[in-house]
Design a protein around this motif. Sequence first.
Motif, PDB file in Angstrom:
ATOM      1  N   LYS A   1       0.825  -1.205   0.000  1.00 17.31           N
ATOM      2  CA  LYS A   1       0.000   0.000   0.000  1.00 17.31           C
ATOM      3  C   LYS A   1       0.866   1.266   0.000  1.00 17.31           C
ATOM      4  O   LYS A   1       0.570   2.218  -0.713  1.00 17.31           O
ATOM      5  CB  LYS A   1      -0.926  -0.005   1.218  1.00 17.31           C
ATOM      6  N   GLU A   2       1.928   1.273   0.786  1.00 18.70           N
ATOM      7  CA  GLU A   2       2.791   2.442   0.887  1.00 18.70           C
ATOM      8  C   GLU A   2       3.436   2.773  -0.455  1.00 18.70           C
ATOM      9  O   GLU A   2       3.517   3.941  -0.847  1.00 18.70           O
ATOM     10  CB  GLU A   2       3.873   2.230   1.953  1.00 18.70           C
ATOM     11  N   GLU A   3       3.918   1.753  -1.168  1.00 15.39           N
ATOM     12  CA  GLU A   3       4.542   1.977  -2.466  1.00 15.39           C
ATOM     13  C   GLU A   3       3.517   2.450  -3.483  1.00 15.39           C
ATOM     14  O   GLU A   3       3.793   3.333  -4.305  1.00 15.39           O
ATOM     15  CB  GLU A   3       5.235   0.699  -2.960  1.00 15.39           C
TER      16      GLU A   3
ATOM     17  N   GLU B   1       0.797   4.162  -2.848  1.00  9.91           N
ATOM     18  CA  GLU B   1       0.495   5.552  -2.518  1.00  9.91           C
ATOM     19  C   GLU B   1       1.617   6.480  -2.980  1.00  9.91           C
ATOM     20  O   GLU B   1       1.362   7.575  -3.471  1.00  9.91           O
ATOM     21  CB  GLU B   1       0.252   5.718  -1.020  1.00  9.91           C
ATOM     22  N   ARG B   2       2.865   6.046  -2.854  1.00  9.72           N
ATOM     23  CA  ARG B   2       3.994   6.857  -3.305  1.00  9.72           C
ATOM     24  C   ARG B   2       3.921   7.080  -4.813  1.00  9.72           C
ATOM     25  O   ARG B   2       4.109   8.198  -5.295  1.00  9.72           O
ATOM     26  CB  ARG B   2       5.317   6.171  -2.937  1.00  9.72           C
TER      27      ARG B   2
END
Length: 67
Positions: free
Chosen positions: A51-53, A55-56
Amino acid sequence: MNWDQIAGKWTEMKGFAKQKWGELTDDELDQLSGKRDQLAGLIQQKYGLAKEETERQIKEFETSCKC
């Protein structure tokens, strides 16, 4: 450009999204209709990203759009 602007111009912007995430089909991009959360889910599914990647990458896409 913020996401509201991108969503408002989704017909134009989906070509840029296709360039960034080439595995997404035209039909999938049409169905998204500029919905950010659905785009994130589809990117995660197609590319197997955290999820973090995801979003980035979406944030990078937002800042790179100059239309």
